[in-house]
Write a protein that holds these residues in place. Sequence first.
Motif, PDB file in Angstrom:
ATOM      1  N   VAL A  10       0.848  -1.186   0.000  1.00 10.63           N
ATOM      2  CA  VAL A  10       0.000   0.000   0.000  1.00 10.63           C
ATOM      3  C   VAL A  10       0.882   1.233   0.000  1.00 10.63           C
ATOM      4  O   VAL A  10       1.830   1.339   0.772  1.00 10.63           O
ATOM      5  CB  VAL A  10      -0.917   0.004   1.244  1.00 10.63           C
ATOM      6  CG1 VAL A  10      -1.777   1.265   1.278  1.00 10.63           C
ATOM      7  CG2 VAL A  10      -1.784  -1.241   1.270  1.00 10.63           C
ATOM      8  N   ARG A  11       0.606   2.139  -0.904  1.00  8.68           N
ATOM      9  CA  ARG A  11       1.407   3.350  -0.999  1.00  8.68           C
ATOM     10  C   ARG A  11       1.282   4.161   0.283  1.00  8.68           C
ATOM     11  O   ARG A  11       0.249   4.187   0.932  1.00  8.68           O
ATOM     12  CB  ARG A  11       0.930   4.181  -2.187  1.00  8.68           C
ATOM     13  CG  ARG A  11       1.333   3.590  -3.521  1.00  8.68           C
ATOM     14  CD  ARG A  11       0.613   4.265  -4.675  1.00  8.68           C
ATOM     15  NE  ARG A  11       0.290   5.668  -4.422  1.00  8.68           N
ATOM     16  CZ  ARG A  11      -0.551   6.355  -5.213  1.00  8.68           C
ATOM     17  NH1 ARG A  11      -1.142   5.779  -6.233  1.00  8.68           N
ATOM     18  NH2 ARG A  11      -0.804   7.616  -4.944  1.00  8.68           N
ATOM     19  N   SER A  12       2.364   4.842   0.628  1.00 10.03           N
ATOM     20  CA  SER A  12       2.372   5.597   1.885  1.00 10.03           C
ATOM     21  C   SER A  12       1.333   6.706   1.875  1.00 10.03           C
ATOM     22  O   SER A  12       0.732   7.003   2.917  1.00 10.03           O
ATOM     23  CB  SER A  12       3.768   6.178   2.129  1.00 10.03           C
ATOM     24  OG  SER A  12       4.126   7.072   1.085  1.00 10.03           O
ATOM     25  N   ASP A  13       1.091   7.317   0.711  1.00 10.78           N
ATOM     26  CA  ASP A  13       0.096   8.396   0.685  1.00 10.78           C
ATOM     27  C   ASP A  13      -1.307   7.829   0.902  1.00 10.78           C
ATOM     28  O   ASP A  13      -2.158   8.470   1.533  1.00 10.78           O
ATOM     29  CB  ASP A  13       0.172   9.191  -0.615  1.00 10.78           C
ATOM     30  CG  ASP A  13      -0.027   8.341  -1.858  1.00 10.78           C
ATOM     31  OD1 ASP A  13       0.145   7.106  -1.767  1.00 10.78           O
ATOM     32  OD2 ASP A  13      -0.359   8.905  -2.912  1.00 10.78           O
ATOM     33  N   ALA A  14      -1.555   6.606   0.428  1.00  8.76           N
ATOM     34  CA  ALA A  14      -2.853   5.982   0.662  1.00  8.76           C
ATOM     35  C   ALA A  14      -3.027   5.666   2.143  1.00  8.76           C
ATOM     36  O   ALA A  14      -4.102   5.864   2.712  1.00  8.76           O
ATOM     37  CB  ALA A  14      -2.989   4.707  -0.165  1.00  8.76           C
ATOM     38  N   ARG A  15      -1.955   5.174   2.783  1.00  5.42           N
ATOM     39  CA  ARG A  15      -2.016   4.903   4.220  1.00  5.42           C
ATOM     40  C   ARG A  15      -2.267   6.192   4.996  1.00  5.42           C
ATOM     41  O   ARG A  15      -3.056   6.225   5.938  1.00  5.42           O
ATOM     42  CB  ARG A  15      -0.721   4.251   4.709  1.00  5.42           C
ATOM     43  CG  ARG A  15      -0.549   2.804   4.287  1.00  5.42           C
ATOM     44  CD  ARG A  15       0.536   2.140   5.121  1.00  5.42           C
ATOM     45  NE  ARG A  15       1.819   2.827   5.028  1.00  5.42           N
ATOM     46  CZ  ARG A  15       2.752   2.553   4.128  1.00  5.42           C
ATOM     47  NH1 ARG A  15       2.542   1.606   3.218  1.00  5.42           N
ATOM     48  NH2 ARG A  15       3.894   3.218   4.111  1.00  5.42           N
ATOM     49  N   ASP A  16      -1.586   7.254   4.600  1.00  3.64           N
ATOM     50  CA  ASP A  16      -1.761   8.542   5.274  1.00  3.64           C
ATOM     51  C   ASP A  16      -3.198   9.056   5.128  1.00  3.64           C
ATOM     52  O   ASP A  16      -3.788   9.571   6.087  1.00  3.64           O
ATOM     53  CB  ASP A  16      -0.783   9.575   4.724  1.00  3.64           C
ATOM     54  CG  ASP A  16       0.661   9.266   5.092  1.00  3.64           C
ATOM     55  OD1 ASP A  16       0.873   8.428   5.993  1.00  3.64           O
ATOM     56  OD2 ASP A  16       1.568   9.848   4.470  1.00  3.64           O
ATOM     57  N   ASN A  17      -3.739   8.924   3.906  1.00  3.63           N
ATOM     58  CA  ASN A  17      -5.120   9.363   3.680  1.00  3.63           C
ATOM     59  C   ASN A  17      -6.095   8.581   4.549  1.00  3.63           C
ATOM     60  O   ASN A  17      -7.008   9.153   5.150  1.00  3.63           O
ATOM     61  CB  ASN A  17      -5.499   9.189   2.200  1.00  3.63           C
ATOM     62  CG  ASN A  17      -4.883  10.257   1.318  1.00  3.63           C
ATOM     63  OD1 ASN A  17      -4.472  11.309   1.794  1.00  3.63           O
ATOM     64  ND2 ASN A  17      -4.788   9.987   0.028  1.00  3.63           N
ATOM     65  N   ARG A  18      -5.898   7.270   4.613  1.00  2.00           N
ATOM     66  CA  ARG A  18      -6.781   6.437   5.422  1.00  2.00           C
ATOM     67  C   ARG A  18      -6.714   6.837   6.898  1.00  2.00           C
ATOM     68  O   ARG A  18      -7.742   6.939   7.572  1.00  2.00           O
ATOM     69  CB  ARG A  18      -6.411   4.958   5.241  1.00  2.00           C
ATOM     70  CG  ARG A  18      -7.316   3.991   5.984  1.00  2.00           C
ATOM     71  CD  ARG A  18      -6.839   2.554   5.802  1.00  2.00           C
ATOM     72  NE  ARG A  18      -7.693   1.629   6.505  1.00  2.00           N
ATOM     73  CZ  ARG A  18      -8.793   1.092   6.023  1.00  2.00           C
ATOM     74  NH1 ARG A  18      -9.183   1.400   4.789  1.00  2.00           N
ATOM     75  NH2 ARG A  18      -9.526   0.245   6.725  1.00  2.00           N
ATOM     76  N   ALA A  19      -5.503   7.070   7.375  1.00  8.23           N
ATOM     77  CA  ALA A  19      -5.335   7.464   8.779  1.00  8.23           C
ATOM     78  C   ALA A  19      -6.006   8.807   9.045  1.00  8.23           C
ATOM     79  O   ALA A  19      -6.648   8.988  10.093  1.00  8.23           O
ATOM     80  CB  ALA A  19      -3.850   7.528   9.120  1.00  8.23           C
ATOM     81  N   ARG A  20      -5.854   9.758   8.106  1.00  8.99           N
ATOM     82  CA  ARG A  20      -6.489  11.071   8.298  1.00  8.99           C
ATOM     83  C   ARG A  20      -8.011  10.956   8.282  1.00  8.99           C
ATOM     84  O   ARG A  20      -8.704  11.632   9.044  1.00  8.99           O
ATOM     85  CB  ARG A  20      -6.021  12.051   7.213  1.00  8.99           C
ATOM     86  CG  ARG A  20      -4.610  12.574   7.422  1.00  8.99           C
ATOM     87  CD  ARG A  20      -4.398  13.887   6.686  1.00  8.99           C
ATOM     88  NE  ARG A  20      -4.658  13.762   5.263  1.00  8.99           N
ATOM     89  CZ  ARG A  20      -3.751  13.363   4.365  1.00  8.99           C
ATOM     90  NH1 ARG A  20      -2.520  13.061   4.767  1.00  8.99           N
ATOM     91  NH2 ARG A  20      -4.053  13.264   3.095  1.00  8.99           N
ATOM     92  N   ILE A  21      -8.524  10.104   7.402  1.00  2.00           N
ATOM     93  CA  ILE A  21      -9.975   9.908   7.323  1.00  2.00           C
ATOM     94  C   ILE A  21     -10.511   9.351   8.638  1.00  2.00           C
ATOM     95  O   ILE A  21     -11.512   9.827   9.173  1.00  2.00           O
ATOM     96  CB  ILE A  21     -10.334   8.973   6.147  1.00  2.00           C
ATOM     97  CG1 ILE A  21     -10.085   9.692   4.816  1.00  2.00           C
ATOM     98  CG2 ILE A  21     -11.790   8.519   6.239  1.00  2.00           C
ATOM     99  CD1 ILE A  21     -10.124   8.772   3.609  1.00  2.00           C
TER     100      ILE A  21
END
Length: 208
Positions: A10-21
């Motif tokens: 999983v791309r780091s930006d996708a992980r970051d987006n999920r965490a922010r959501i």
Amino acid sequence: MTTEVPHHPVRSDARDNRARILEAARAVFGEEGLGAPMREVARRAGVGPATLYRHFPAKRDLLAETFAEQRRACRTAVRDALADPDPWHGFRTVIERICELHAHSAGFADAFMTAFPEAMDFTADRERTLRAVAELARRARETGRLRPDFVVDDLVLVLMAHRGLQDTPREARVAASRRYAAYVIEAFRAAPTPEAATPLPPAPRLST
């Protein structure tokens, strides 16, 4: 010969987006309850609606992830109470812990208490908790420390009234919840003698 399946991390930006959501969802649903719109979660997270729905295709998917920690805590509270060798103490502590969980999040309180169409996964949690309370009440009545006319729907009434504490300022809400729980527990305690007990009016049917 075996063929290795390529691994796509999983791309780091996708992980970051999920965490922010998820962080935004905890704040939005915690403050506003389950009626808060998904678009407000996306706005608070700083992502577009498409990104939000890519991670969580339906609101119920987001709610399940948002309140996963509270659901685990509720199951732990029930398990600990049932394992308590003192039935009255177990009965008291499960009420205290559930009230505190609800005080921290209006959304979790809504999901736990109502048949909200997009939170049906919480139905099993609620029913499991009410069955545990019924068992704890049976044990506590046998010790003579719980008033004999207690019924499980009394707890439902208590939690419905507890929902009103969401109007309390956030910094005072948990303390208010603890005080509320303490008063409720005293009301459920058996009087020293049967003659001293004030009979309760009939309980309405509130649980399903």
